[in-house]
Design a protein around this motif. Sequence first.
Motif, PDB file in Angstrom:
ATOM      1  N   PRO A 174       0.832  -1.208   0.000  1.00 11.12           N
ATOM      2  CA  PRO A 174       0.000   0.000   0.000  1.00 11.12           C
ATOM      3  C   PRO A 174       0.867   1.259   0.000  1.00 11.12           C
ATOM      4  CG  PRO A 174      -0.794  -1.577   1.617  1.00 11.12           C
ATOM      5  CD  PRO A 174       0.543  -2.080   1.147  1.00 11.12           C
ATOM      6  N   VAL A 175       0.305   2.343  -0.485  1.00 10.54           N
ATOM      7  CA  VAL A 175       1.054   3.598  -0.555  1.00 10.54           C
ATOM      8  C   VAL A 175       0.212   4.724   0.028  1.00 10.54           C
ATOM      9  CG1 VAL A 175       0.256   4.040  -2.909  1.00 10.54           C
ATOM     10  CG2 VAL A 175       2.326   5.170  -2.085  1.00 10.54           C
ATOM     11  N   LEU A 204      -5.753   3.277   7.578  1.00 11.70           N
ATOM     12  CA  LEU A 204      -6.081   3.166   6.162  1.00 11.70           C
ATOM     13  C   LEU A 204      -7.449   2.516   5.941  1.00 11.70           C
ATOM     14  CD1 LEU A 204      -2.625   1.859   4.840  1.00 11.70           C
ATOM     15  CD2 LEU A 204      -3.384   4.219   5.162  1.00 11.70           C
ATOM     16  N   GLY A 205      -8.116   2.169   7.039  1.00 11.54           N
ATOM     17  CA  GLY A 205      -9.406   1.511   6.917  1.00 11.54           C
ATOM     18  C   GLY A 205      -9.307   0.075   6.455  1.00 11.54           C
ATOM     19  N   GLN A 256       4.359   2.262   1.549  1.00 10.17           N
ATOM     20  CA  GLN A 256       5.265   3.167   0.842  1.00 10.17           C
ATOM     21  C   GLN A 256       4.713   4.575   1.060  1.00 10.17           C
ATOM     22  OE1 GLN A 256       7.888   1.999  -1.246  1.00 10.17           O
ATOM     23  NE2 GLN A 256       8.608   4.083  -1.593  1.00 10.17           N
ATOM     24  N   PHE A 257       5.584   5.540   1.280  1.00 11.14           N
ATOM     25  CA  PHE A 257       5.154   6.937   1.401  1.00 11.14           C
ATOM     26  C   PHE A 257       5.636   7.708   0.181  1.00 11.14           C
ATOM     27  CE2 PHE A 257       5.310   5.612   5.876  1.00 11.14           C
ATOM     28  CZ  PHE A 257       4.104   6.098   6.352  1.00 11.14           C
ATOM     29  N   VAL A 258       4.741   8.490  -0.417  1.00 11.65           N
ATOM     30  CA  VAL A 258       5.125   9.425  -1.476  1.00 11.65           C
ATOM     31  C   VAL A 258       4.816  10.815  -0.955  1.00 11.65           C
ATOM     32  CG1 VAL A 258       4.797  10.169  -3.853  1.00 11.65           C
ATOM     33  CG2 VAL A 258       4.617   7.738  -3.281  1.00 11.65           C
ATOM     34  N   ILE A 259       5.860  11.581  -0.675  1.00 11.85           N
ATOM     35  CA  ILE A 259       5.710  12.905  -0.072  1.00 11.85           C
ATOM     36  C   ILE A 259       5.819  13.967  -1.165  1.00 11.85           C
ATOM     37  CG2 ILE A 259       6.690  14.546   1.574  1.00 11.85           C
ATOM     38  CD1 ILE A 259       7.799  12.161   3.135  1.00 11.85           C
ATOM     39  N   GLN A 279      -3.001  -1.697  -6.683  1.00 13.19           N
ATOM     40  CA  GLN A 279      -2.337  -1.164  -5.503  1.00 13.19           C
ATOM     41  C   GLN A 279      -3.289  -0.285  -4.701  1.00 13.19           C
ATOM     42  OE1 GLN A 279       1.048   1.536  -6.142  1.00 13.19           O
ATOM     43  NE2 GLN A 279       2.082   0.521  -4.455  1.00 13.19           N
ATOM     44  N   PHE A 280      -3.272  -0.465  -3.373  1.00 18.62           N
ATOM     45  CA  PHE A 280      -4.127   0.326  -2.482  1.00 18.62           C
ATOM     46  C   PHE A 280      -3.461   1.679  -2.243  1.00 18.62           C
ATOM     47  CE2 PHE A 280      -5.686   1.852   1.566  1.00 18.62           C
ATOM     48  CZ  PHE A 280      -7.051   1.578   1.513  1.00 18.62           C
ATOM     49  N   ILE A 281      -4.188   2.761  -2.545  1.00 21.27           N
ATOM     50  CA  ILE A 281      -3.645   4.112  -2.446  1.00 21.27           C
ATOM     51  C   ILE A 281      -4.456   4.927  -1.450  1.00 21.27           C
ATOM     52  CG2 ILE A 281      -3.043   6.207  -3.715  1.00 21.27           C
ATOM     53  CD1 ILE A 281      -3.236   4.453  -6.292  1.00 21.27           C
ATOM     54  N   ALA A 282      -3.770   5.548  -0.507  1.00 26.09           N
ATOM     55  CA  ALA A 282      -4.410   6.455   0.440  1.00 26.09           C
ATOM     56  C   ALA A 282      -3.805   7.850   0.269  1.00 26.09           C
ATOM     57  CB  ALA A 282      -4.208   5.976   1.873  1.00 26.09           C
ATOM     58  N   LEU A 283      -4.588   8.863   0.542  1.00 30.72           N
ATOM     59  CA  LEU A 283      -4.140  10.248   0.424  1.00 30.72           C
ATOM     60  C   LEU A 283      -4.238  10.921   1.780  1.00 30.72           C
ATOM     61  CD1 LEU A 283      -3.295  12.708  -1.325  1.00 30.72           C
ATOM     62  CD2 LEU A 283      -5.733  13.121  -1.731  1.00 30.72           C
ATOM     63  N   ALA A 284      -3.130  11.473   2.250  1.00 30.07           N
ATOM     64  CA  ALA A 284      -3.102  12.166   3.534  1.00 30.07           C
ATOM     65  C   ALA A 284      -3.306  13.655   3.306  1.00 30.07           C
ATOM     66  CB  ALA A 284      -1.776  11.915   4.253  1.00 30.07           C
TER      67      ALA A 284
END
Length: 305
Positions: A159-160, A204-205, A214-217, A265-270
């Motif tokens: 996940p990212v 992330l639920g 994985q973090f994409v900043i 791929q599971f994608i979450a947005l912060a």
Amino acid sequence: MEQPRATEPQSGDAWVYGPGGKRMWGRYGAAGLAIVDQQRGILLQHRAAWSHHGDTWGIPGGARDRDETPAAAALREAHEELTVPPDAAHIIATRVLELGFWSYTTLIAEARYPFQPRLNDAESADARWVPLEKLAELPLHPGFAASLPDLDAVLHARPVIVVDLANVMGTIPDGWWRDRAAAARALMNQFVALSRSGVPAQLLGLPLERVWPQFVIVLEGDAKAAASDSAATSSELITVRTASAAGDDELVATVDQLRENGPQQFIALATADRELQQRARAHATVSPAELRSLLSEAPTSTAGH
């Protein structure tokens, strides 16, 4: 689950009994390793016909010993049964089945490098890499089959979390506006520790226990100066992107690119920006305040990951 007393046996090899006489293997619970090679699939063990749930396919695993962590037990059992190299497993997530009197922990990992399993005990009749889309064609161990819906979001890819760093930085009025680059650099460095310790899956639920995403900043404006000298740039679980124009546009483009490169791929947005959430269409939204709290609590080092 109640902790064993120091006078109890070291080995966990024993049946335990719960309500109604239900029995489970593992005096201190049990653990197993679900390791995935994205080219070959998931490593499965074909259980010998005489064993418990014989003639079914499942992940290598077994009873935890006293004072043994679930992760250590899963890696040990996988090595003992199928000679899986312990350093080949890069942890993605954990799932815990808790029955009160007994628990089972699934360690989900990606293979760091190719390896070929070898049968190493009498309980294993075969071992092979099985493509994820072929799992339904096999007679699966009932426990493994029951866990698959929960594991689905992490089996196909790590996940990212795409991070709107300006939004996360703004959750605490600590003077970040006086030097945006320095504030961004300090916050990014905290992500290094968080990438090692992982995050609660509920962030992330996901129906799991813990996830190592994985973090994409994404950096914008004056904060982009932090991209060149942050410790985050050398972490294998962190990618830093700088916005050439509006930060929101870069965040949307990042989510879109991730979707194209890995549809499963599971994608979450912060971010707390509702308009941005609607534009990006990530699978989940992460609260910047919750993420900031986890960053402040993350240990500076995490052994074994």
